[in-house]
Every structure is written in C-alpha cells, then in structure tokens.
Design a protein around this motif. Structure first.
Motif, short mmCIF file in Angstrom:
data_model
loop_
_atom_site.label_atom_id
_atom_site.label_comp_id
_atom_site.label_asym_id
_atom_site.label_seq_id
_atom_site.Cartn_x
_atom_site.Cartn_y
_atom_site.Cartn_z
N THR A 266 70.34 73.53 15.13
CA THR A 266 69.41 73.00 14.13
C THR A 266 68.70 71.73 14.59
O THR A 266 67.84 71.22 13.88
CB THR A 266 70.17 72.68 12.82
N ILE A 268 67.10 69.27 18.08
CA ILE A 268 65.96 69.32 19.01
C ILE A 268 66.14 70.42 20.05
O ILE A 268 65.16 71.00 20.53
CB ILE A 268 65.77 67.95 19.69
N PHE A 271 65.09 73.60 18.37
CA PHE A 271 63.64 73.51 18.17
C PHE A 271 62.88 73.79 19.46
O PHE A 271 61.85 74.46 19.45
CB PHE A 271 63.30 72.11 17.64
N GLY A 275 60.83 77.20 18.75
CA GLY A 275 59.39 76.95 18.63
C GLY A 275 58.59 77.70 19.68
O GLY A 275 57.66 78.46 19.35
N GLY A 310 53.28 70.55 17.04
CA GLY A 310 54.60 70.11 17.48
C GLY A 310 54.70 68.60 17.57
O GLY A 310 55.69 68.00 17.16
N MET A 313 54.87 67.25 14.08
CA MET A 313 56.20 67.46 13.50
C MET A 313 57.21 66.45 14.03
O MET A 313 58.05 65.95 13.26
CB MET A 313 56.67 68.88 13.80
N LEU A 314 57.12 66.15 15.33
CA LEU A 314 58.05 65.17 15.89
C LEU A 314 57.80 63.78 15.32
O LEU A 314 58.75 63.02 15.08
CB LEU A 314 57.92 65.15 17.42
N ASN A 317 59.05 63.80 11.84
CA ASN A 317 60.51 63.88 11.85
C ASN A 317 61.16 62.51 11.98
O ASN A 317 62.32 62.34 11.62
CB ASN A 317 60.97 64.80 12.98
N ILE A 323 64.79 67.52 11.75
CA ILE A 323 65.34 68.03 13.01
C ILE A 323 66.27 66.96 13.57
O ILE A 323 65.87 65.82 13.76
CB ILE A 323 64.23 68.35 14.02
N SER A 787 69.97 66.59 11.30
CA SER A 787 69.26 67.49 10.41
C SER A 787 69.84 67.35 9.01
O SER A 787 71.04 67.11 8.82
CB SER A 787 69.40 68.93 10.90
#
Length: 886
Positions: A266, A268, A271, A275, A310, A313-314, A317, A323, A787
């Motif tokens: 769940t 990095i 991911f 991904g 991406g 999202m990082l 996050n 994540i 997460s």
C-alpha cells in the motif's frame, strides 16, 4: 567456426566447444569471487561486523526451535526491557534460507562456521546469476564479461566478504535472480513457460526484499520499464497480461511476509509497480483504438499526462499521507538532496554520502567501458555486425544503468547498485567491441576475419591492461586488497589493522562471570555481540528500533557520575561496557598514549550530537579532543582508563599544558574506578591489550559493575521520568492541551510516555480516531508517513504491560490504547470525550487533561470519514509534546 564444433551429445542436446568455454569462464568467475571474498580469513575465521551475530543467533533459534517458534519469538534479550518481535523487525528470509540449507550442506561443520561461509558462496553464485541476466539483455559474450566484472566489483565484494552474514549477499542473489526470471519471462515465446517464470520472478524478488530492504530499488527501474514497454514491444497482447501476472505475484508474495508486508503493497513500493502497470494497460488500449500514424503520439501524450498526475499525487500525498512513504534512508536515495537533522542516522558510516573520489575508486575502469556501452547502444541498430540487442533490452539496460548510478549517489551502501548498473553497461560495450573486432565475413565457403591481426592483438592488450590496472594499482589500495581487513570482532572496528582476542575474551568473560539475568549497558554498536557471544541482555543494538533509548544511553554517558548512576538504575543495568582504542607510543621514562583509534573515544562526538548536547561543551575546536568537563565530570570520560597530561605539536616538537589548535593531546594510563572502588562503578574486567608492555595499538574493552550500594550525593536533586512535578503539554494545531500524570497509579506507563515525548516520537502525529462523545485517539507514528489504512496499527516497536486501576474513564481522562492482547499497548493513547464505564479496569489510565479542555472538544467535533479519520488532518495534528515541571 571452431567454437561451434560439436564435442558430444546428451540426448538431443549437442555439447559444443563454446559450452566448454562458457563453463570455464563461469568457473573462473566463481573461483575469483570465492578467493577475493575469503581474504579476511587470514586474520581469523569469524563473523564480521555487528549484524551478522544477530542473524546467526536468529538462525540458530530456528535450527533449535523450529519455524513456528521463530515467527512467535519475542526476543527479551534485546532492547531491555521492551524486547523485539524478531520476524517483524529483521531479515526473515536470510534466517529461513540459512536454517533450511544448514542441515543439507553443513558437511559436519558448526552452524557458526556455516554462516561465516554463507555470504561467500551466495556472492559467488550471484556472479552466475549476473551472467544469466546480462545474457538475456546483450547475449552470451556480454553475460560472460558481466560475470567476470561482477566477481571483481569492489562495492559488491566489500558487502559480501567472508563472515558478512548480513542482508546484501542473499538479497542481491534473490533480487537479481528475480530480475533475470522477469526478463527471461517476457522474452519467452512459450506462454506457459513465460507464466511460470513471471510468477517465480515476483516471488524471488520478494525473497530479495525479505532478505534486504535495499532490493526495493529494483522496483524503480522495473516501474519505468513497464511504461516503456508499449513503445518498444509490438506484442501487446502478450505484455498486457504478462506484466500484471508478474506484479500480482510480487504483491501477493510481499503481503505474505511481515516484512515487506502490507505497508510495502500500500506504500510507495506498490504505487511504483501498480501505477506503471495501469499505465501500460491503458496505453495499449489507447494504441489499439488509435490510427496507425497516431499510436505513438497518443501513447506519449498519455505518458505525459500520467507523469504529471503522478507528480501531483506525490505532492498532495505530503499532506494527505494516502500512500505510505519509506524511511528517510530510502527517500534519500530517491532524492539525494534531502538532508537529515537526525544525528543517529548521520552517525552510521554507511549512510555517508558517496563522494566522486569513492565512486571513481569503486568503479574506475568500468566507467570507461560503461560509457562505451551507452555509446554503442545509441548507435544505429545495424552498426553492430554480430550482436543485435532487442529494443526492449536496450531500454532496460539504459534504465537500470542510469537509475543505478543515480540512487547510489545518496550514500555509500547503495554503491552496490551503481556497480550492478555499470557492470551491465560495461559488459555490453565490451561484448559489442569484441564482436566487431573478432567478427568474420563469409566469402564463398570461407570465413575471413574483418580485422587485422595487429588490431586484434592491440585490442586484447588494451582491454586486459585496463581490467588489470585497478587490480594491481595503486599497490596498497587495489581492488583485491581493498576488501582484505580483519573481522570487526577481532579489531573492534578500529583504524588499526590488527587481529586480537580482546573482544572474544571480553564476551567470554561476560558469559562466564555475570549472572544469567544481568543487563549490560553499552553503546548500541556492541549490543549484538553482548547478546550473541556474551549471552546476556543488552539495552540497544544496531537494529536502532527505539531511538529514544539510544539517546538516553548517550545522555547517561555524558552525565556526571552521580547523575549517570541514577540513570543506569532507571535503565535497569547491572554492568556498563566501554571500548577505547589507543596507541602506546612511549614506555620510558613514562608510558605515554595517543587516543582517536576509532572506538568510543572517537565516537563521543556522535554521543554528544545524539544526546542533543552542544559539541563545544565536551570537545575542543578540533572536534576530537575532550574538554576538562568531559574528562572530569562525565561518566564516559571517567570510564576511559586514560587522562590527558599535555598537548604536543609534532611538527615543531613543542609541548604545552593546555589545549591549543594544532596540538595533539597525549595521555597517561589512569583507571578512575578500580575493582575496589566505593564509587558508582567498579572495574570488573579489562581486556589483555590494556596491559601491553611494548609500544603499539591497544584494543581496550572495559566492563564496570554498577555499585548498587552507592549513595549519590545529587540523587535527591535529579528529576526522574516518573517525577510527580512533570506535566505534558500537547501543542496541537488548534491549541495546547496540558496533561497531568498519574504516576502513582501507572508509573511505568507514565515513564514510557515521557521518554517517547522527549525523543520527539509524537511530533507530527495526528489524532487519527475521532468518535464524538467517546474518544480522540492519537500516538500512531504511521500517521506521519504511513498509508491511512495502517493508522491505528503503528507503535514504537515494543509493547508495555498494563497497569490497571480502579480509576474511572470519565471525560478528559487519558488512557492507553491497545489491541485484543492486554499487553499490546505501546505509544497510542486516547482522551475521553464522555464517560465510558465499560472501559474501567480494561485500559491503563495514566493522566488527565487539566487545561485545554476546549481544544479537546474542538478536535472531538472535527468532521470525519467512515473510518473515524479526520477529514482535515492538519486540524488534528500534534505538533509537539513538551514535558515541563508543574
């Protein structure tokens, strides 16, 4: 062609001369690797470094007690009094593999001897795996070059020498085997065989992850490679199921282990695999519905969009923590510009940033051939007369090459990945050059060489010269002798190239002369030796599981003797061990010594930083020489059996009485706490080197017994962690909450909370569970970087016993959270928002909110999701917990 000449047949297989050549070169690679890795045996046949002793002990536990007992093992001899859940906090696959192979391949030797040889054998077999891997990428010749280069690779060998029963040798073996099976699987024309290889690849990569966390860095190039596949492969029908099969098997296998476990799936790591897999499927689907001239353009457009998404999202996050992020050292490899303010991390030598000098020394000549390999890869495809590398393998070689060199820039330990990357590229370069120099062209029935004899001879001489030069030059720092050093247990990790029995003798003394339930305090480096060789309980070790306990040990060592005695009582220690490396430089007319040999006297700067103290208080401007305060008023200074008497400038032979820049302190031998001392400590043991009569290096282990009858004059003035005069101030985003402790009711729980708070453990955590009119719950470190589905499962790495009472769970009472097991409390706590009598006698009450009740109510009224998590995380954050006097 002579190399293709048939020698004999076995069934339908024709054994040819080229097969004999392959076997010969692989045997040479295997032998070279064995010989180079085994050089340290000249100094003594022992495990090397610190961690291997714990790994041996864990393997021994499996051999003696079985696998089921191992997965239930809570090691009470480590991290006293908290202990350690071994299967959740160690390299499980290393222990399982060694324990499984020992009954089959021990050949009458002890398990200790078996584990000493273990890394050498697996390191040598990895050279064979590298051949197979690079053969898939660039052909047989490239694979043979890769095997030879890998067997000489300094970064790989120094982390896999004899006795190095640690993570890297087995982790690298499994990791590279997994990568090989993956590449072989996607290159297979038989889909059934491909399926088996891809599933096996995922499993073996997880074996690598469960052996060494560093194998996570293979995930990055694999993820990028997935995203390149739609553009470099035409068989989309195959790769659209092949990649999900590989990723699925990897993630399922990972979830089956405690480590890497669900957090990897769940986090990095998952991911980085899921991904790109989703992109691959989407890109292929898009290409299928696109017109012929627009397939690549549309695919690149999707790639650009996904890349931007991406990155977004990082960034998001960082706030949402959806994540789970890896620890600092893994993040640092992704972003080498990250800096840490944690002195504990900085103090580990292998975490030092790799310098250009080190990189050149480690890779040197291979860099040249790797550059040639990259140049050849970028040439027109038809320029190579004999070797044709498929587009997808070209892409993979470039990706793993560039990524490997990039992540190795973070710290020295990861130079292994640069070595693997450079070996792959260099072997391709050498293979293509060799192919073109020694290629033939056909004229009728004859094969004619395309190069002149002088060209071939010159090429061979140049290549051999390049490869031999780092093996023979410089004389005292070649690739060969760079890995020849005494095992750490024999030289104590000092800068002296010596082999002594000081440490083995000291551990044997502990084993035979201290009570079985004795607790030994020392700097964390030596914890594994104490528990494994001394068979006694230690306070800390290289696992660095409880950083605040290491900080407390550092603070103890820098405290005054009376304060240190009191702190050692809190730590429940019976003995304290200190290690000093010195050099006796004169015997007549008096014995004179120099320090700074690489033992505790040289590590004290890190003790100071980890303890949170100013360096200038304890050391002079040179950063090494101790001040008068250090020598006269700290327990560490007084445990060292030396006292500075003068300062000398060796350049001009001048001597002064007090420190001045450019002057080196000289010492006389001076034991402050002899065996008959009535002070806080009594010398119980000193190793043989301390009594040497001639000049030379000294490896001094001293073990002091703590005088339990000592009556410190300052003890009544020393506030303890359980003092009733202390309060906790929780600085939250919405305001401060002050908690008054009930240390008369739950002293151990209060002490645990205070130590965690002082170490900064709670800083940045959130109240992750909010139920109106019931509780707000916090204290989970997973809420910082894990997460959200792991919130509520985290802790400090240990558990504490309950301290139930007849107090009632009324509004604003503070109590410890736990799982189904009443002994499972660790760091999580909750504050009551209402009366809940059904909790009484079931949970440990240890405090009560005496101010900031309105802040508690505000947090309790925050909007939550279906999991009782706050929607606005920032509003539920604990910025810092400060312990103050009432």
């Amino acid at each position: 062609m002579l190399s293709n000449a048939k020698l004999f047949s076995v069934g339908k297989f024709d054994f040819r001369l080229q097969h004999l050549l392959i076997i010969g070169i692989l045997s040479l690679s295997f032998t070279i690797s064995i010989l180079i890795r085994s050089q340290a045996a000249d100094y003594g046949f022992e495990l090397n470094e610190f961690d291997p002793f714990f790994n041996f002990r864990a393997t021994e536990f499996i051999v003696e007690n079985g696998y089921d007992a191992y997965f239930k093992w809570h090691d009470d001899m480590s991290w006293h009094p908290h202990g350690r859940n071994v299967s959740e906090t160690s390299q499980v696959m290393l222990h399982l593999t060694a324990a499984s192979l020992y009954p089959i391949f021990n050949f009458g030797h002890s398990l200790y001897d078996f584990t000493i040889i273990f890394p050498v054998v697996f390191g040598a077999f990895t050279a064979i795996v590298v051949f197979a891997l690079v053969r898939v990428i660039g052909g047989t010749t490239a694979g043979l070059f890769a095997s030879l280069l890998f067997s000489l690779s300094v970064p790989v060998i120094i982390r896999g020498t004899i006795g190095w029963f640690k993570s890297e040798p087995l982790g690298l073996f499994f990791g590279l085997l997994g990568v090989y099976l993956f590449l072989s699987g996607i290159m297979s024309h038989n889909h059934k065989i491909a399926f088996l290889k891809l599933v096996s690849a995922g499993i073996f990569l997880v074996f690598g992850l469960a052996s060494w966390g560093g194998i996570q860095f293979f995930v990055i190039p694999l993820g990028i490679f997935f995203m390149a596949l739609p553009f470099v492969r035409k068989d989309h029908k195959f790769i659209i199921w092949a990649i999900p099969v590989f990723v699925g098997s990897l993630l399922l296998a990972a979830a089956a282990f405690d480590r890497p476990g669900i957090p990897f799936v769940t986090g990095i790591g998952g991911f980085a695999l899921i991904g790109p897999t989703i992109f691959l499927i989407a890109c292929i689907a898009l290409m299928r519905i696109s017109k012929d001239g627009q397939k690549i353009r549309n695919g690149l457009g999707l790639l650009g969009g996904i890349t931007i998404l991406g990155i977004v999202m990082l960034v998001v996050n960082q706030t949402t923590k959806l994540i789970g992020l890896p620890t600092y050292r893994y993040l640092n490899a992704i972003n080498p510009f990250l800096t840490t303010k944690d002195p504990l991390i900085d103090s580990v030598a292998e975490h030092a940033t790799t310098t250009l000098d080190q990189s050149f020394y480690f890779l040197s000549i291979l860099m040249i051939f790797a550059g040639i390999g990259i140049w050849i890869i970028f040439r027109a495809k038809d320029s190579s007369k004999s070797i044709k590398i498929p587009n997808d393998m070209i892409a993979f070689a470039l990706i793993i090459g560039l990524i490997g060199v990039y992540i190795s820039s973070a710290f020295i330990r990861l130079e292994i990945f640069a070595s693997v990357a450079v070996v792959i590229l260099a072997s391709i370069g050498l293979a293509v050059l060799s192919s073109e120099i020694f290629s033939f062209k056909r004229e009728g029935k004859k094969f004619l060489t395309t190069s002149k004899s002088i060209t071939k001879i010159s090429f061979v001489i140049i290549v051999i010269g390049f490869l031999i030069s780092p093996v023979i030059l410089p004389v005292n720092a070649t690739w060969i002798n760079a890995v020849k050093a005494p095992p750490t247990i024999l030289n104590g990790g000092t800068q002296f190239n010596i082999s002594t029995t000081d440490w083995p003798h000291a551990m044997d003394w502990i084993k035979n002369n201290t009570p079985e339930d004795a607790v030994i305090a020392s700097w964390w480096d030596y914890g594994y030796w104490i528990t494994t060789l001394g068979e006694r309980t230690s306070l800390a070790d290289n696992a660095t599981l409880i950083d605040w306990q290491i900080k407390k040990i550092a603070q103890t060592f820098l405290s005054s003797p009376d304060e240190a005695w009191n702190l050692l009582q809190e730590l429940d220690a019976d003995y304290v061990l200190v290690y000093v490396a010195a050099q006796k430089i004169q015997t007549e007319p008096s014995e004179i010594y120099l320090l700074t040999g690489g033992a505790d006297e040289s590590k004290k700067q890190w003790f100071i930083r980890i303890a949170g103290e100013p360096l200038s208080k304890y050391v002079f401007a040179d950063g090494m020489s101790g001040t008068n305060l250090f020598w006269n008023d700290t327990i560490l200074g007084k445990m060292f059996p030396f006292t500075p008497v003068a300062y000398v400038n060796f350049a001009n032979n001048l001597q002064i009485e007090s420190y001045s820049p450019g002057y080196t302190p000289i010492y006389i031998k001076d034991v402050k706490y002899p065996s008959d001392s009535d002070g806080p400590l009594r010398l119980a043991y000193q190793s043989p080197s301390l009594n040497r009569e001639s000049p030379g290096p000294i490896s001094g282990v001293l073990i002091y017994e703590i005088n339990k009858n000592y009556n410190p004059t300052l003890i009544e003035n020393i506030p303890t962690a359980q003092s009733k005069t202390e309060l906790a101030v929780l600085q939250t985003t919405l305001g401060d909450i002050t908690i008054e402790f009930k240390d008369d009711i739950a002293p151990k729980t209060v002490d645990n909370f205070i130590q965690l708070a002082k170490s900064g453990f709670y800083d940045g955590t959130i109240f992750h569970r909010i139920i109106p009119n019931f509780v707000i719950q916090g204290g989970d470190p997973n809420t910082i970087s894990g997460s959200s589905d792991t919130w509520g499962t985290g802790g400090p790495g240990y558990s504490i016993s309950p301290e139930f009472s007849n107090l009632q769970h009324k509004k604003y009472i503070v109590s410890m959270a736990r799982g189904a097991d009443v002994n499972s409390a660790g760091s999580q706590f909750f504050i009551m928002l209402g009366d809940s009598p059904w909790l009484d006698g079931q949970y440990t009450i240890f405090g009560e909110v005496i101010s900031g009740q309105e802040v508690v109510d505000q947090i309790g009224s925050l909007e939550t999701n279906e999991f009782d998590h706050p929607i606005n995380i920032e509003s539920a954050k604990i910025e810092k917990i400060t312990i103050i006097e009432k």
